[in-house]
Design an enzyme around this catalytic site. Structure first.
Site, PDB file in Angstrom:
ATOM      1  N   ASP A  73     -25.832 -38.262  13.926  1.00  0.00           N
ATOM      2  CA  ASP A  73     -26.603 -39.279  13.202  1.00  0.00           C
ATOM      3  C   ASP A  73     -26.306 -39.323  11.714  1.00  0.00           C
ATOM      4  O   ASP A  73     -26.358 -40.382  11.099  1.00  0.00           O
ATOM      5  CB  ASP A  73     -28.101 -39.127  13.466  1.00  0.00           C
ATOM      6  CG  ASP A  73     -28.642 -37.738  13.154  1.00  0.00           C
ATOM      7  OD1 ASP A  73     -27.860 -36.861  12.737  1.00  0.00           O
ATOM      8  OD2 ASP A  73     -29.853 -37.533  13.362  1.00  0.00           O
ATOM      9  N   ASP A 452     -34.642 -28.880   8.656  1.00  0.00           N
ATOM     10  CA  ASP A 452     -34.898 -28.712  10.091  1.00  0.00           C
ATOM     11  C   ASP A 452     -34.848 -27.273  10.596  1.00  0.00           C
ATOM     12  O   ASP A 452     -35.514 -26.956  11.577  1.00  0.00           O
ATOM     13  CB  ASP A 452     -33.930 -29.541  10.953  1.00  0.00           C
ATOM     14  CG  ASP A 452     -34.051 -31.029  10.708  1.00  0.00           C
ATOM     15  OD1 ASP A 452     -35.117 -31.460  10.240  1.00  0.00           O
ATOM     16  OD2 ASP A 452     -33.093 -31.759  10.975  1.00  0.00           O
TER      17      ASP A 452
END
Length: 739
Positions: A73, A452
């Site tokens: 992404d 993350d």
């Protein structure tokens, strides 16, 4: 697992392309980078973590054994090299101005011409983002020719894990189709050099919709999924063309809540059946319902073959809600299909496999045995890793029926026997990096703070950290990381966590303990943190993800108690003086003022004013081993230096623009640390080094090693002259060494 922007904007009506025919090289592994005639030669590599980001697509080449491609992404595209057992990055040549092209919306191969590869690039479809582009290669991504589009693509938007939106026409290798989010269907008849809108396509794009979610060939027919339908027969969401000109809604297609958005599709050429997954939202998040359907293309018969209907109840009474994501057929065995659930948090996502066309299914999760020893962070601080989450891509090797891979929000998993699974990730690094420390002593040369996946302690740069993520507590994303300059065994970190938002280490970052207490605002707005040179004072700033800034807090007992520091500029990043434990600094970008404290952070007063303001892209750094020696890089406004603790600043004339700055070991015979910078000393943005106190600079990266946006943080190694660590926003930690 990055949160996409929510707004949408249409930018095209009618034709859609201009061609910029520029041949550019892809990354050559371990290439020598030479910035200018007198610049040092550099070798650039990733500090290995392994994966760490959302792999949104995997495609085995149907005609070449051992050839596969992956898209991410925000971290570019990769080619699998079966000979070396590694992924090779293909888009590292994209530079600063092309940062929006590091997201790969779709990829396509040509079954008839194995060396041809196409990428559709564009990370965001927002008004502030640039337009998308097509890269096309005739040598499997070794070199590229680029076409700039006049539409925007959204590789990090909702729906980024949906099917491939780029397709080589099955009847003509010169014809390509490109599905867009807001601008309908585009077509090229010259192998992607120019593009035009397809006027006969029945569906119309909107500024807020998903548009085309997938393109797939079924024999000589092309099918297009549409994400803006209402899930009813009247609101069609699947179209097809048999002649490349006339499009129609597919008759009898599924309606109702189980079939709102077609996510992915795969064609079984043996049985002439098309398999499709559906969900009630494009994903990867937000899905609570979904289904799997089979279309027999010979007679148009539809069959609902959903393995498990969402909406049941788990053993603890939770609602078992989820959608369906990936789908892949076994090219060697008719009727053998694999599908994935997606966004199934209660029971955890799984793969279902059928060998009879969907009449019966087996959950591969039930017998799965995982080995994550190569990338230990994947256990997420638990005893065992999850089977996965955000599974929207699944692929079956066309030459090995038991070789199945699937992507998650953090990695790619693969199996060769349908039971034993391990990361299939060597060479693929997609971390968004937020903080870097290179300690002056100890086992590790690098500690990193990441989006993350929290904080990691890198014993070696060539292997994933053996301790995985820093635990006690586990952070989803790190927001702060600091080391006491005169006491390097003491390190503190902050971030987004469910069981505390701050922690400290007394062994250089090997092990951690949570702060005994924390300010109430820390849970909702953990921000950057600093520690005094002796580790006796902590200064914690608070910034919510939406940008709201709060009063900073101070602790002198290792986080047991905290007190407000009202004179500290809200939301600023605290910087500790590396030589004087009583001094801290902060730059208020709202007013363009440097604030300083000489009483261990109890109070701050304004020093130099009139500095660049109104731009949050800045970096205040204290030169190691010196008191009051401050460097301020402020985006397009260049570089400034103070040698009197922030009372005055002087602009550095050798630098036109500066985005981030750091220090490393001095060159032999030099009396000042090496300075590393991402910025511009001329007309282009690059990575530079200065060995003479910023009087002159040399470029140390090259055009094949640029990695898009690299403005977050850079630091040199205090023990090895010439080694530099660079944070990227999707290509992990790059480190360069002079050779």
């Amino acid at each position: 697992m990055r949160t996409p922007r929510l707004s949408r904007r249409a930018v095209l009506a009618g034709s859609a392309a201009t061609a910029a025919l520029t041949a550019v090289p892809a990354l050559a592994p371990q290439a020598h980078a030479v910035g200018s005639a007198d610049a040092p030669a550099y070798r650039w590599r990733n500090a290995v973590i392994g994966g760490t980001g959302f792999v949104t697509g995997v495609l085995f080449h149907p005609s070449v054994r051992g050839l596969a491609y992956a898209r991410t992404d925000i971290g570019g595209a990769y080619r699998w090299d079966d000979r070396t057992g590694r992924w090779t990055p293909l888009t590292d040549h994209l530079g600063w101005d092309d940062w929006n092209l590091l997201g790969v919306e779709a990829l396509a191969v040509d079954p008839a011409h194995p060396d041809r590869l196409y990428l559709a690039l564009g990370t965001y479809a927002q008004s502030w983002a640039g337009n998308g582009a097509i890269l096309r290669s005739g040598d499997r991504g070794a070199t590229w020719t680029r076409t700039d589009l006049t539409v925007k693509l959204g590789a990090n938007e909702d729906g980024r894990g949906a099917g491939e939106r780029l397709l080589v026409d099955p009847r003509d290798s010169d014809t390509l189709w490109l599905g867009t989010r807001h601008d309908g269907l585009l077509k090229s008849t010259d192998r992607g050099a120019t593009w035009a809108g397809v006027s006969g396509f029945p569906a119309t794009g909107s500024a807020s919709g998903q548009g085309v979610t997938l393109l797939v060939a079924a024999g000589r027919t092309v099918y297009a999924g549409w994400g803006d339908g209402d899930g009813t027969t009247a609101g069609a969401n699947l179209y097809r063309t048999a002649d490349g000109t006339t499009w129609e809604a597919v008759p009898g297609q599924p309606g109702g809540t189980h079939a709102k958005v077609p996510i992915r599709a795969a064609y079984d050429r043996h049985t002439r059946e098309l398999y499709l997954t559906y969900a009630d939202a494009p994903g990867p998040g937000g899905q609570s319902d979904g289904s799997v359907h089979r279309l027999r293309t010979t007679d148009g018969k539809w069959t609902d073959i959903t393995p498990v209907k969402p909406g049941g109840t788990t053993s603890d009474g939770s609602a078992d809600t989820f959608g369906y994501g990936g789908v892949a057929v076994d090219a060697r065995h008719p009727g053998t299909v694999v599908v994935s659930t997606n966004n199934r948090w209660a029971e955890v996502d799984t793969l279902f496999r059928t060998t009879d066309g969907g009449r019966t299914w087996t959950s591969l999760k039930d017998a799965a045995v995982f080995d994550v020893s190569e990338t230990p962070f994947l256990d997420w601080g638990a005893d065992q890793p999850k089977f996965g989450w955000w599974i929207q891509t699944v692929a079956v090797d066309p030459y090995d029926s038991k070789h199945i891979v699937y992507g998650t929000g953090a990695t790619l998993y693969g199996t060769r026997d349908l039971r034993h699974w391990a990361p299939w990730i060597r060479g693929l690094e997609e971390t968004a990096v937020r903080q870097l420390i290179s300690p002056p002593a100890g086992e590790a040369h690098l500690i990193s703070g990441l989006g993350d996946i929290g904080v990691m302690y890198h014993e070696r740069l060539t292997a994933s950290p053996s301790r995985g993520m820093a635990t006690n507590p586990v952070f989803g994303s790190a927001t702060g990381l600091a080391q006491a300059a005169a006491r390097p065994a003491y390190v503190v970190r902050t971030g987004w966590g469910d069981h505390g938002n701050g922690a400290y280490s007394h062994d250089g970052g090997r092990t951690w303990a949570p702060f005994a207490a924390q300010p109430g605002i820390a849970k909702d707005a953990p921000g950057p943190i600093a520690t005094s040179a002796d580790g006796g004072t902590l200064l914690w700033s608070f910034v919510h993800w939406d940008g709201t800034r709060y009063v900073a807090h101070r602790s002198t007992d290792n986080g047991a108690t905290w007190a407000e520091v009202s004179s500290f500029p809200k939301g600023a990043t605290p910087v500790a003086d590396p030589a004087d434990p009583t001094r801290f600094y902060a730059y208020d970008f709202d007013s363009g003022t440097l604030y300083a404290s000489t009483d261990s952070g109890r109070s701050f007063t304004a020093r130099a004013g009139g500095l660049p303001s109104g731009d949050s892209q800045f970096k205040l750094v204290a030169a190691p081993g010196r008191s009051g020696d401050l460097w301020l890089s402020v985006k397009w406004n260049g570089l400034y230096r103070s040698t009197d603790g922030g009372d005055t600043f002087a602009r550095i004339d050798s630098c036109r623009a500066s985005y981030t700055l750091g220090f490393g070991k001095a060159a032999d015979g030099a009396g000042y640390p090496a300075i590393y910078q991402v910025g511009s000393t001329g007309t282009s943005t690059a990575v530079h080094r200065s060995d003479d106190e910023a009087r002159t600079w040399v470029r140390i990266n090259d055009d094949a090693h640029q990695w898009g946006w690299t403005g977050e943080v850079i630091t040199g190694d205090p023990r090895i002259h010439g080694r530099v660590y660079l944070a990227t926003n999707g290509r992990g930690i790059q480190y360069g060494e002079q050779i």
